[in-house]
Design a protein around this motif. Structure first.
Motif, PDB file in Angstrom:
ATOM      1  N   ASP A 161       0.825  -1.209   0.000  1.00 35.93           N
ATOM      2  CA  ASP A 161       0.000   0.000   0.000  1.00 35.93           C
ATOM      3  C   ASP A 161       0.862   1.263   0.000  1.00 35.93           C
ATOM      4  O   ASP A 161       2.078   1.197  -0.112  1.00 35.93           O
ATOM      5  CB  ASP A 161      -1.027  -0.020   1.138  1.00 35.93           C
ATOM      6  N   ASP A 162       0.203   2.409   0.065  1.00 38.34           N
ATOM      7  CA  ASP A 162       0.865   3.709  -0.066  1.00 38.34           C
ATOM      8  C   ASP A 162       1.461   3.882  -1.463  1.00 38.34           C
ATOM      9  O   ASP A 162       2.470   4.567  -1.644  1.00 38.34           O
ATOM     10  CB  ASP A 162       1.962   3.902   0.981  1.00 38.34           C
ATOM     11  N   VAL A 163       0.854   3.242  -2.438  1.00 38.26           N
ATOM     12  CA  VAL A 163       1.355   3.301  -3.813  1.00 38.26           C
ATOM     13  C   VAL A 163       0.682   4.453  -4.551  1.00 38.26           C
ATOM     14  O   VAL A 163      -0.469   4.777  -4.299  1.00 38.26           O
ATOM     15  CB  VAL A 163       1.070   1.968  -4.533  1.00 38.26           C
ATOM     16  N   GLY A 164       1.415   5.067  -5.499  1.00 37.44           N
ATOM     17  CA  GLY A 164       0.766   6.078  -6.330  1.00 37.44           C
ATOM     18  C   GLY A 164       1.680   7.029  -7.053  1.00 37.44           C
ATOM     19  O   GLY A 164       1.589   7.155  -8.262  1.00 37.44           O
ATOM     20  N   PRO A 189      -1.495  11.193  -8.815  1.00 34.71           N
ATOM     21  CA  PRO A 189      -1.867  11.512 -10.198  1.00 34.71           C
ATOM     22  C   PRO A 189      -1.895  10.266 -11.087  1.00 34.71           C
ATOM     23  O   PRO A 189      -1.321   9.229 -10.737  1.00 34.71           O
ATOM     24  CB  PRO A 189      -0.750  12.454 -10.638  1.00 34.71           C
ATOM     25  N   ASN A 190      -2.560  10.382 -12.221  1.00 30.56           N
ATOM     26  CA  ASN A 190      -2.578   9.319 -13.239  1.00 30.56           C
ATOM     27  C   ASN A 190      -2.995   7.970 -12.663  1.00 30.56           C
ATOM     28  O   ASN A 190      -2.457   6.926 -13.045  1.00 30.56           O
ATOM     29  CB  ASN A 190      -1.203   9.202 -13.902  1.00 30.56           C
ATOM     30  N   GLN A 192      -5.773   6.141 -12.934  1.00 30.40           N
ATOM     31  CA  GLN A 192      -6.398   5.160 -13.813  1.00 30.40           C
ATOM     32  C   GLN A 192      -5.368   4.451 -14.684  1.00 30.40           C
ATOM     33  O   GLN A 192      -5.434   3.234 -14.894  1.00 30.40           O
ATOM     34  CB  GLN A 192      -7.464   5.839 -14.691  1.00 30.40           C
ATOM     35  N   GLU A 193      -4.389   5.208 -15.137  1.00 30.49           N
ATOM     36  CA  GLU A 193      -3.323   4.614 -15.943  1.00 30.49           C
ATOM     37  C   GLU A 193      -2.526   3.598 -15.131  1.00 30.49           C
ATOM     38  O   GLU A 193      -2.187   2.509 -15.610  1.00 30.49           O
ATOM     39  CB  GLU A 193      -2.404   5.719 -16.455  1.00 30.49           C
ATOM     40  N   SER A 194      -2.218   3.944 -13.878  1.00 28.56           N
ATOM     41  CA  SER A 194      -1.460   3.030 -13.020  1.00 28.56           C
ATOM     42  C   SER A 194      -2.245   1.768 -12.700  1.00 28.56           C
ATOM     43  O   SER A 194      -1.692   0.663 -12.660  1.00 28.56           O
ATOM     44  CB  SER A 194      -1.073   3.741 -11.716  1.00 28.56           C
ATOM     45  N   VAL A 195      -3.545   1.923 -12.474  1.00 30.07           N
ATOM     46  CA  VAL A 195      -4.388   0.769 -12.172  1.00 30.07           C
ATOM     47  C   VAL A 195      -4.511  -0.139 -13.390  1.00 30.07           C
ATOM     48  O   VAL A 195      -4.463  -1.373 -13.281  1.00 30.07           O
ATOM     49  CB  VAL A 195      -5.778   1.225 -11.687  1.00 30.07           C
ATOM     50  N   GLN A 196      -4.649   0.449 -14.569  1.00 27.15           N
ATOM     51  CA  GLN A 196      -4.715  -0.358 -15.794  1.00 27.15           C
ATOM     52  C   GLN A 196      -3.434  -1.147 -15.995  1.00 27.15           C
ATOM     53  O   GLN A 196      -3.463  -2.317 -16.389  1.00 27.15           O
ATOM     54  CB  GLN A 196      -4.996   0.551 -16.993  1.00 27.15           C
ATOM     55  N   LEU A 197      -2.290  -0.502 -15.733  1.00 30.01           N
ATOM     56  CA  LEU A 197      -1.009  -1.205 -15.845  1.00 30.01           C
ATOM     57  C   LEU A 197      -0.955  -2.370 -14.858  1.00 30.01           C
ATOM     58  O   LEU A 197      -0.546  -3.489 -15.207  1.00 30.01           O
ATOM     59  CB  LEU A 197       0.142  -0.241 -15.578  1.00 30.01           C
ATOM     60  N   THR A 198      -1.380  -2.117 -13.635  1.00 25.80           N
ATOM     61  CA  THR A 198      -1.366  -3.147 -12.592  1.00 25.80           C
ATOM     62  C   THR A 198      -2.216  -4.350 -12.993  1.00 25.80           C
ATOM     63  O   THR A 198      -1.777  -5.503 -12.922  1.00 25.80           O
ATOM     64  CB  THR A 198      -1.882  -2.562 -11.266  1.00 25.80           C
ATOM     65  N   ARG A 199      -3.423  -4.094 -13.438  1.00 26.50           N
ATOM     66  CA  ARG A 199      -4.343  -5.177 -13.776  1.00 26.50           C
ATOM     67  C   ARG A 199      -3.918  -5.897 -15.046  1.00 26.50           C
ATOM     68  O   ARG A 199      -4.113  -7.107 -15.183  1.00 26.50           O
ATOM     69  CB  ARG A 199      -5.764  -4.629 -13.902  1.00 26.50           C
ATOM     70  N   SER A 200      -3.334  -5.165 -15.999  1.00 25.45           N
ATOM     71  CA  SER A 200      -2.911  -5.799 -17.247  1.00 25.45           C
ATOM     72  C   SER A 200      -1.776  -6.790 -17.025  1.00 25.45           C
ATOM     73  O   SER A 200      -1.589  -7.706 -17.828  1.00 25.45           O
ATOM     74  CB  SER A 200      -2.467  -4.726 -18.253  1.00 25.45           C
TER      75      SER A 200
END
Length: 381
Positions: A161-164, A189-190, A192-200
C-alpha cells in the motif's frame, strides 16, 4: 653642536597611524594584512553559519521511531524518501509518506459481497491479465486471477500500500512473477493509468483510504477522514475518494489509528462500501479498530492484516517478517501481509517469493482468500 642635535631635547614621538601614513610601504603591508584577515574571518563565520543551518534543517524533519509491538505506529511513522522532497502543494506516497513536512493538509471540504453464508466463486480467468467478469459484485468483477491450482497448499496474499506517486516503483512491483495487490492513494496523479497497468500484468488493485492517525503531527493527506467532521462531511469525503479511480476490488485504511476506532465514522465507510460491492481489509493500525467487526455487520467481505513486513526497512529484517508470514499461512491456511514500495521491500520479495513457491506456498489475493473461505464455510455447513 646645533640646537637641533642636543640630546637633551625631547624627540617627538609619532603614533602608529601617523607612521603608516608617512611610509607608503608600511601602509601597503597593513592593508594587505587587513584584507587577508577579513577574508579568513568571513570564511570561518560562513562555515559556522552553514553548519548550524544544516543541523537545524536535519532536526526540523519529523522522525519517529517505530516501537515494536505497537501496531498503530507502523502505518503512522514517516518512511525514508529516496526522491527530492516535494513542495507542500503536492501529496506524497510511500517513499516519503506520513510525513507532515511534505504532505499537504486539506480540510476544505465542509450488500456488498455475497452473504457470508452463501458460496462465492471467482470465475476462471484468462492466462494473464485482469479478470474479465461482466457481472457480479465489484470485489469479484475486478479481481485478479488467483494463481492457485492446489488449494491444499497454504496461501499468502501480499498487499503493497501507499502506492501512487512513484511510477518507477509501480513498474518494479508489477514486474514481480507472483500475483500481488497494489493499494493506491486516491490523491496520486494518473491513477487510472497506473491501475490499468497493474491489472494488465495480472495483479490486483485496491484503494488506500486516508484516515486520521492518533499522532497529531502525522498527516494522512488531502480529504482524509477525520473524527471532527460531521457525518455528511465524512460521507462526502468517502464518496470523493471512492470516485478517484475504477477497477479496484476494495479498500484498506491509510493510517487511521484514530479514525478506525471511531465507530460512527466507520459505520459511514461501511455503508458506502456496501453500496458499491467492495471488500474491506483492516490494516489494523490499532487494536481498537472497529473496521472488521462493522464490515461483517454490514455484509461487507472483510479480512484483517496479519503481518506488517517492513516495520524495519532493510532486507534482512523484511525477510524475517516474511518468514512469520509463512508460519501463519502454514498454521491457518492463509495469511495477509502488508508492505510498502521501498526498494528494500521489493528486493526482499524478489529473493523470498521463489523460495516460498519452492517450499509449497501459493500466492494469491485478498479477494481470492475471501472467496475460498466462503466456499469452505458453505461446504462445511
Amino acid at each position: 653642536m646645533s640646537k637641533n642635535s642636543d640630546p637633551k631635547e625631547p624627540i617627538e614621538e609619532k603614533g602608529p597611524i601617523e607612521s603608516l601614513v608617512d611610509s607608503p610601504l608600511r601602509l601597503l603591508v597593513f592593508c594587505a594584512a587587513l584584507l587577508i584577515f577579513s577574508l579568513a574571518g568571513g570564511m570561518l563565520i560562513g562555515s559556522i553559519v552553514k553548519e548550524n543551518r544544516s543541523s537545524s534543517a536535519r532536526n526540523s524533519v519529523p522522525v519517529m521511531s517505530v516501537e515494536k509491538g505497537t501496531p498503530e505506529t507502523v502505518d503512522d511513522a514517516p518512511l525514508e524518501s529516496e526522491e527530492t522532497i516535494r513542495p507542500l502543494s503536492k501529496p506524497v506516497d510511500a517513499l516519503s509518506h506520513d510525513n507532515p513536512y511534505t504532505v499537504p493538509r486539506d480540510e476544505s471540504l465542509p450488500g456488498v459481497a455475497e452473504n457470508l453464508e452463501k458460496e462465492t466463486v471467482i470465475a476462471a480467468l484468462p492466462p494473464s491479465g485482469a479478470q474479465q467478469i461482466e457481472e457480479g459484485p465489484a470485489w469479484q468483477r475486478y479481481a485478479a486471477r488467483s494463481g492457485v491450482s492446489d488449494h491444499t497448499k497454504p496461501t499468502i496474499a501480499i498487499v503493497i500500500d501507499d502506492v501512487g506517486l512513484n511510477r518507477k516503483r509501480i513498474k518494479e512491483l508489477v514486474a514481480l512473477d507472483e500475483v500481488i495487490t497494489l493499494s493506491f492513494l486516491p490523491y496520486a496523479p494518473n491513477l487510472q493509468e497506473s491501475v490499468q497497468l497493474t491489472r494488465s500484468q495480472g495483479h490486483e488493485a485496491m484503494l488506500h483510504l486516508p484516515m486520521e492517525p492518533t499522532r497529531a503531527s502525522a498527516n494522512p493527506g488531502p480529504n482524509a477522514l477525520l473524527n471532527k467532521l460531521s457525518a455528511q462531511e465524512i460521507r462526502d469525503r468517502v464518496i470523493l475518494n471512492l470516485d478517484s479511480f475504477e477497477g479496484y476490488v476494495g479498500v484498506n485504511n491509510h493510517m487511521g489509528s484514530k479514525f478506525t476506532a471511531y465507530e460512527p465514522g466507520m459505520q459511514i465507510v461501511m455503508d458506502e462500501l456496501a453500496k458499491r460491492d467492495l471488500l474491506f481489509l483492516d490494516s489494523k493500525t490499532t487494536s481498537a479498530s472497529t473496521g472488521y467487526r462493522l464490515a461483517l455487520e454490514k455484509n461487507v467481505p472483510a479480512a484483517i492484516r496479519d503481518v506488517f513486513i517492513d516495520n524495519v526497512i532493510n532486507v534482512p529484517d523484511i525477510l524475517k517478517q516474511l518468514k512469520k508470514v509463512e508460519k501463519l499461512a502454514a498454521k491457518n491456511g492463509h495469511a495477509i501481509a502488508i508492505g510498502h514500495p521501498h526498494a528494500e521491500t521489493i528486493s526482499a520479495l524478489k529473493i523470498w517469493m521463489p523460495q516460498a513457491v519452492n517450499a509449497g506456498y501459493n500466492f494469491s489475493t485478498v479477494s481470492h482468500i475471501l472467496s475460498f473461505k466462503n466456499k469452505i464455510a458453505t461446504k462445511t455447513e
